[in-house]
Write an enzyme that holds these catalytic residues in place. Structure first.
Site, PDB file in Angstrom:
ATOM      1  N   GLY A  17      90.110  16.048  47.852  1.00 52.81           N
ATOM      2  CA  GLY A  17      89.734  15.599  49.198  1.00 52.81           C
ATOM      3  C   GLY A  17      88.371  14.921  49.173  1.00 52.81           C
ATOM      4  O   GLY A  17      87.461  15.403  48.521  1.00 52.81           O
ATOM      5  N   VAL A  29      74.544   8.754  40.023  1.00 47.88           N
ATOM      6  CA  VAL A  29      75.055   8.862  38.645  1.00 47.88           C
ATOM      7  C   VAL A  29      74.931   7.506  37.953  1.00 47.88           C
ATOM      8  O   VAL A  29      74.399   7.399  36.838  1.00 47.88           O
ATOM      9  CB  VAL A  29      76.536   9.341  38.648  1.00 47.88           C
ATOM     10  CG1 VAL A  29      77.165   9.219  37.268  1.00 47.88           C
ATOM     11  CG2 VAL A  29      76.623  10.787  39.145  1.00 47.88           C
ATOM     12  N   ARG A  78      95.138  12.799  44.572  1.00 46.42           N
ATOM     13  CA  ARG A  78      95.625  14.008  43.906  1.00 46.42           C
ATOM     14  C   ARG A  78      96.665  13.501  42.905  1.00 46.42           C
ATOM     15  O   ARG A  78      97.423  12.585  43.216  1.00 46.42           O
ATOM     16  CB  ARG A  78      96.205  14.968  44.929  1.00 46.42           C
ATOM     17  CG  ARG A  78      95.098  15.431  45.888  1.00 46.42           C
ATOM     18  CD  ARG A  78      95.506  16.592  46.746  1.00 46.42           C
ATOM     19  NE  ARG A  78      94.333  17.148  47.415  1.00 46.42           N
ATOM     20  CZ  ARG A  78      93.971  16.870  48.671  1.00 46.42           C
ATOM     21  NH1 ARG A  78      94.685  16.048  49.411  1.00 46.42           N
ATOM     22  NH2 ARG A  78      92.895  17.434  49.193  1.00 46.42           N
ATOM     23  N   ASP A 109      87.188  22.514  43.515  1.00 48.07           N
ATOM     24  CA  ASP A 109      87.517  23.376  42.374  1.00 48.07           C
ATOM     25  C   ASP A 109      88.781  22.936  41.643  1.00 48.07           C
ATOM     26  O   ASP A 109      88.898  23.111  40.430  1.00 48.07           O
ATOM     27  CB  ASP A 109      87.562  24.857  42.773  1.00 48.07           C
ATOM     28  CG  ASP A 109      88.625  25.149  43.802  1.00 48.07           C
ATOM     29  OD1 ASP A 109      89.068  24.204  44.495  1.00 48.07           O
ATOM     30  OD2 ASP A 109      89.018  26.319  43.937  1.00 48.07           O
ATOM     31  N   ASP A 134      84.521  21.847  52.355  1.00 47.67           N
ATOM     32  CA  ASP A 134      84.861  23.259  52.578  1.00 47.67           C
ATOM     33  C   ASP A 134      83.777  24.254  52.144  1.00 47.67           C
ATOM     34  O   ASP A 134      83.813  25.409  52.534  1.00 47.67           O
ATOM     35  CB  ASP A 134      86.169  23.603  51.855  1.00 47.67           C
ATOM     36  CG  ASP A 134      87.376  22.972  52.534  1.00 47.67           C
ATOM     37  OD1 ASP A 134      87.258  22.589  53.713  1.00 47.67           O
ATOM     38  OD2 ASP A 134      88.427  22.843  51.885  1.00 47.67           O
ATOM     39  N   ASP A 136      83.397  25.864  49.460  1.00 50.59           N
ATOM     40  CA  ASP A 136      84.021  27.089  48.940  1.00 50.59           C
ATOM     41  C   ASP A 136      83.829  27.238  47.435  1.00 50.59           C
ATOM     42  O   ASP A 136      84.678  27.784  46.744  1.00 50.59           O
ATOM     43  CB  ASP A 136      85.514  27.108  49.287  1.00 50.59           C
ATOM     44  CG  ASP A 136      86.241  25.881  48.779  1.00 50.59           C
ATOM     45  OD1 ASP A 136      85.575  24.917  48.370  1.00 50.59           O
ATOM     46  OD2 ASP A 136      87.483  25.882  48.785  1.00 50.59           O
ATOM     47  N   ARG A 178      91.469  24.985  54.844  1.00 47.00           N
ATOM     48  CA  ARG A 178      92.774  25.567  54.540  1.00 47.00           C
ATOM     49  C   ARG A 178      92.607  26.940  53.890  1.00 47.00           C
ATOM     50  O   ARG A 178      93.324  27.868  54.176  1.00 47.00           O
ATOM     51  CB  ARG A 178      93.548  24.627  53.609  1.00 47.00           C
ATOM     52  CG  ARG A 178      94.991  24.970  53.434  1.00 47.00           C
ATOM     53  CD  ARG A 178      95.797  23.814  52.895  1.00 47.00           C
ATOM     54  NE  ARG A 178      95.085  23.015  51.907  1.00 47.00           N
ATOM     55  CZ  ARG A 178      95.373  21.751  51.646  1.00 47.00           C
ATOM     56  NH1 ARG A 178      96.332  21.156  52.294  1.00 47.00           N
ATOM     57  NH2 ARG A 178      94.712  21.097  50.722  1.00 47.00           N
ATOM     58  N   HIS A 259      90.942  15.424  60.658  1.00 38.99           N
ATOM     59  CA  HIS A 259      90.256  14.685  59.596  1.00 38.99           C
ATOM     60  C   HIS A 259      89.002  13.952  60.039  1.00 38.99           C
ATOM     61  O   HIS A 259      88.283  13.424  59.186  1.00 38.99           O
ATOM     62  CB  HIS A 259      91.229  13.697  58.939  1.00 38.99           C
ATOM     63  CG  HIS A 259      92.246  14.392  58.085  1.00 38.99           C
ATOM     64  ND1 HIS A 259      93.337  15.019  58.620  1.00 38.99           N
ATOM     65  CD2 HIS A 259      92.303  14.577  56.749  1.00 38.99           C
ATOM     66  CE1 HIS A 259      94.050  15.560  57.641  1.00 38.99           C
ATOM     67  NE2 HIS A 259      93.449  15.311  56.497  1.00 38.99           N
TER      68      HIS A 259
END
Ligand code: ADP
Ligand code: F6P
Length: 329
Positions: A17, A29, A78, A109, A134, A136, A178, A259
């Protein structure tokens, strides 16, 4: 730290995402690499572009005028093929023919799991930068994009409160997340939500109903319930069904922010952490520190091995739940 390999050419990609600030990270970078005389390549559409050989050389001008833009100029995707060894072999061949011998992966992740596999298969030095709204990922206080997303949510919820207040309404607002409740937790606390429902805690719907009934008795009719999309009860729609049936007099509305939270110009904080992490990603590769995620903790750069970064999740402490309860009473 391993004996530094000679890094002469680095590829950078964004995966999973998207999140606001990814462009700022790409810029950092690319420019840090060029500063060190390294050939820099942008890989389009994450691992999919690596397999399809969608790889372009990047110069300083390639990343001009992007620090303020949401999304990612490299696009993201993805990619199922990357889960298979054959897919990763194709990807490696495309890097090898250009002499790319270092990779910076900006993503969540899942993207780090892919990077870990890839580095184990082909012994190619990889660095992960946490890019997800997220928040997370363990090993960092910040992830690129979270601050922008949560501020977008706060701005929207504040606006909803205005109209909720005008009509004495109860709003159930769904925010993204999610598997993670950070956007709900932070935006809910910052907007004074009465209830915050997150995937990390079992939703106590009876507790929510009881508290709303008690508030109804004292004529507190304006209530905001912030629900993460993955709260486990079924998100805002399911929560609102129960609330409507148990509080027939309440004027209940649902708003799903969706979104909108993933786009937009990154905040100063997101631009700053993306620039700092992007710089350290390249420095770390050159110093021989590979297969780690660059994070920031207590205002210090922290390197977490990818093996660890893909396993550990940030935890939401009990104290937050207590704060919510006390402040929303
Ligand atoms: P995020 O990085 O936002 O968590 P995903 O979980 O969708 O996003 O992962 C992004 C991509 O990373 C996947 O589409 C896939 O190409 C790659 N990936 C994820 N997990 C693995 C894995 N276990 N092995 C190989 N590649 C993976
Ligand atoms: O970027 C993370 C995230 O926003 C999750 O909170 C959400 O569930 C998911 O992405 C949705 O992504 P997509 O719509 O791209 O599948």
């Amino acid at each position: 730290m391993s004996e530094p390999k000679k890094i002469s050419s680095i590829g950078v990609l964004t995966s999973g995402g998207d999140s606001p600030g990814m462009n700022a990270a790409i810029r950092a970078v690319v420019r840090t690499g060029l500063y060190h005389g390294i050939e820099m390549y942008g890989i389009t559409r994450g691992y999919a572009g690596m397999i399809d050989d969608d790889i372009q050389k990047m110069e300083s001008r390639s990343v001009a005028n992007i620090i303020q833009r949401g999304g990612t100029i490299l696009k993201t995707a993805r990619c199922k093929e990357f889960y298979e060894k054959e897919g990763r072999e194709k990807a490696y061949a495309n890097l090898k023919k250009r002499g790319i011998n270092g990779l910076v992966i900006i993503g969540g992740d899942g993207s780090f799991k892919g990077a870990l596999k890839f580095s184990q298969d082909f012994d190619i030095p990889c660095i992960g930068l946490p890019g997800t709204i997220d928040k997370d990922i363990a090993g960092t206080d910040f992830t690129i994009g979270f601050d922008t997303a949560v501020n977008t949510a706060v701005e929207a919820i504040d606006k909803i409160r205005d109209t909720a207040d005008a009509h004495d309404r109860l709003f159930v607002i769904e925010v993204m997340g999610r598997d993670a409740g950070y956007i709900a937790l932070h935006s809910g606390i910052a907007t004074g939500a009465e209830h915050i429902l997150i995937p990390e805690r079992k939703t106590d719907i009876e507790g929510v109903v009881a508290s709303l009934l008690e508030k109804e008795k004292r004529r507190k009719l304006v209530n905001m319930i912030v629900v993460a999309e993955g709260d486990g009860f079924g998100g805002a729609e399911e929560v609102s069904k129960v609330v409507k049936s148990r509080l027939p007099n309440a004027d209940v509305r649902v708003c799903i922010l969706g979104h909108i939270q993933r786009g937009g110009s990154p905040t100063c904080l997101d631009r700053l952490i993306a620039s700092r992490m992007g710089y350290h990603a390249v420095e770390s590769l050159l110093e021989g520190r590979y297969n780690v995620m660059v994070g920031i903790q207590n205002n210090k750069i922290l390197y977490t091995p990818l093996e660890k970064a893909v396993k550990a999740k940030q935890k939401i402490g009990e104290q937050w739940m207590r704060i919510i309860k006390i402040l929303a009473s």
